[in-house]
Design a protein around this motif. Structure first.
Motif: not given
Length: 464
Positions: A139-144, A277-281, A286-292, A297-305
């Motif tokens: 079983c897997a997910t996408t972020s620590p 958003s308060h939570f993301e997986t 963000v990755l698409e924005a980085h690549a571009s 500027v996003v909340p200090r929340a699950q996924g974004f951190i």
């Protein structure tokens, strides 16, 4: 998803995809010598609690379709997401001895809480995910950060899937002056910030509009679709001026999702990618924005951190303190060099997350799951064989139990919705009946007679 499928097909792998779309657009352009991606369409519908999200339904039709497809195709590995009917896939895979892996991509419990759904629904989902994670070969997910949260809920998650981004498509070089001019209402010198994604209540887009509107010279472009689309489209236009202070900026709202080809120039033409958003997986945008080459500027929340390095390739702010996020936007507005350098550092960071690299990572995960399954089939004694058969039977029974649980939850959900709809209809009927009867001379006469009878009773009691 499309980029990963494309890479797997290019490498000669055969793909069969279960989808909810009648006319799926997922098939990427591949080598003519490669086998085309095949699709199986499942029954799906929408729930009143989230009317814009299509869900696979736990019907007998779907269960029969899944079982027959797996029986006839005999896949080397089955990858399912833990959703409404994941138990069907797990049950079929165990029955036909197919290695099965699963991944969790949505924080359903947080989503239900944001939608004010009864807490028991979240508890049932937690139980379901915990049992299913133990039936899977992996079983897997996408972020620590989300993996840690799942562990706290009792979900056995042993792998993190790397998320790919097509750095050749999302890149600074596709910046378009015409796009920027349109999104800023003819004021390209302003700070263009962009949000891309669902227009759902859990994304707190009303707060995002409020935060961006508090900073002079900020133009917010909303790209996506969802339940809040009509309300957000009413905000389309420049900020209204108040008092003597002339406010520059505005909201550009485009309802409808864009394909990668049209979305890439939007990212590249923007200065900042934003969210409230308060939570993301994880936060794929963000990755698409980085690549571009775009700052974030996003909340200090699950996924974004897990995707943003604070003060290096973007800013993380307290989601409950919009003023903090607004201050970061003002800082980037006044320091365009900082904005550009953050974007460049973000682009450098995601260079190793190309679809080619991610496909190798995913295939290695599949191979480990298959090897683990094969290892479990090696038996040395009759007792071991009997134990394995008993274990398989228990797993199948647990799978059946999960299926029944899902059917029960869905039935209860529809029952609650039906009661709400019926109750609303009864209330409206009674209200209309009261209005009609209130204007009826017959009803008034009867009502007055009862009032007179009450007055007589009161007078008799007083004389006593």
């Amino acid at each position: 998803m499309a980029s990963l499928l494309q890479q797997l097909v290019k490498q000669g792998h055969e793909m069969l995809v279960f989808t909810l779309e009648k006319h799926p657009q997922l098939e990427p352009a591949a080598d003519p010598a490669s086998k085309p991606i095949r699709f199986v369409t499942l029954d799906s519908s929408f729930l009143a609690v989230y009317p814009t999200k299509r869900l696979a339904m736990p019907t007998l039709t779907n269960m029969n379709l899944i079982c027959n497809t797996i029986r006839l195709e005999g896949p080397d590995v089955l990858h399912c997401t833990l959703d409404c009917i994941s138990a069907f896939f797990i049950l079929a895979a165990k029955f036909y001895h197919v290695p099965v892996v699963g991944s969790v991509h949505t924080d359903v419990q947080e989503l239900l809480a944001e939608l004010n759904v009864a807490p028991i629904a979240g508890s049932l989902i937690t139980f379901k995910e915990g049992v299913e994670s133990r039936l899977l070969d992996s079983c897997a997910t996408t972020s620590p950060s989300f993996k840690s949260k799942l562990a706290g809920r009792g979900v056995v998650c042993d792998h993190i899937i790397k998320t790919g981004v097509t750095v050749g498509q999302f890149r600074p070089g596709v910046s378009n002056a015409e796009v920027r001019n349109r999104l800023t209402f003819g004021n390209p010198e302003g700070l263009l910030v962009v949000y891309v994604g669902r227009f759902g209540p859990e994304k707190r887009l009303d707060k995002l509009v409020q935060m961006c509107g508090s900073v002079d010279g900020v133009y917010l472009a909303l790209i996506g679709d969802g339940a809040m689309g009509p309300a957000l489209s009413e905000r389309h236009g420049c900020w209204s001026n108040s008092g003597k202070r002339r406010t520059k900026g505005g909201v550009y709202c485009r309802i409808g999702f864009l394909g990668h080809e049209d979305l890439a120039p939007v990212y590249a033409s923007a200065d900042v990618h934003v969210s409230c958003s308060h939570f993301e997986t994880l936060g794929n945008t963000v990755l698409e924005a980085h690549a571009s080459g775009t700052a974030v500027v996003v909340p200090r929340a699950q996924g974004f951190i897990d995707t943003v390095n604070h003060e290096e390739d973007g800013f993380l702010f307290d989601g409950h303190r919009l003023a903090e996020g607004a201050a970061f936007l003002a800082r980037l507005r006044d320091d365009r060099d900082l904005c550009a350098s953050m974007g460049e550092r973000g682009r450098q960071k995601v260079q190793m997350q190309s679809p080619e690299m991610v496909s190798k990572h995913v295939l290695e995960w599949y191979r480990r799951a298959r090897a683990s399954t094969k290892g479990q089939k090696i038996t040395t004694s009759l007792a071991t064989v009997a134990a394995e058969q008993l274990s398989s039977l228990v797993k199948v029974l647990m799978g059946v139990g999960i299926c029944l649980l899902i059917l029960l939850v869905v039935a209860l959900w529809f029952a609650v919705e039906a009661v709400q709809v019926l109750g609303g209809s009864v209330v409206r009927y009674c209200h209309n009946a009261r209005n009609v009867l209130g204007n009826s001379s017959f009803f008034n006469k009867v009502s007055n007679s009862y009032k007179a009878l009450t007055n007589i009773t009161v007078e008799r009691e007083a004389t006593r």
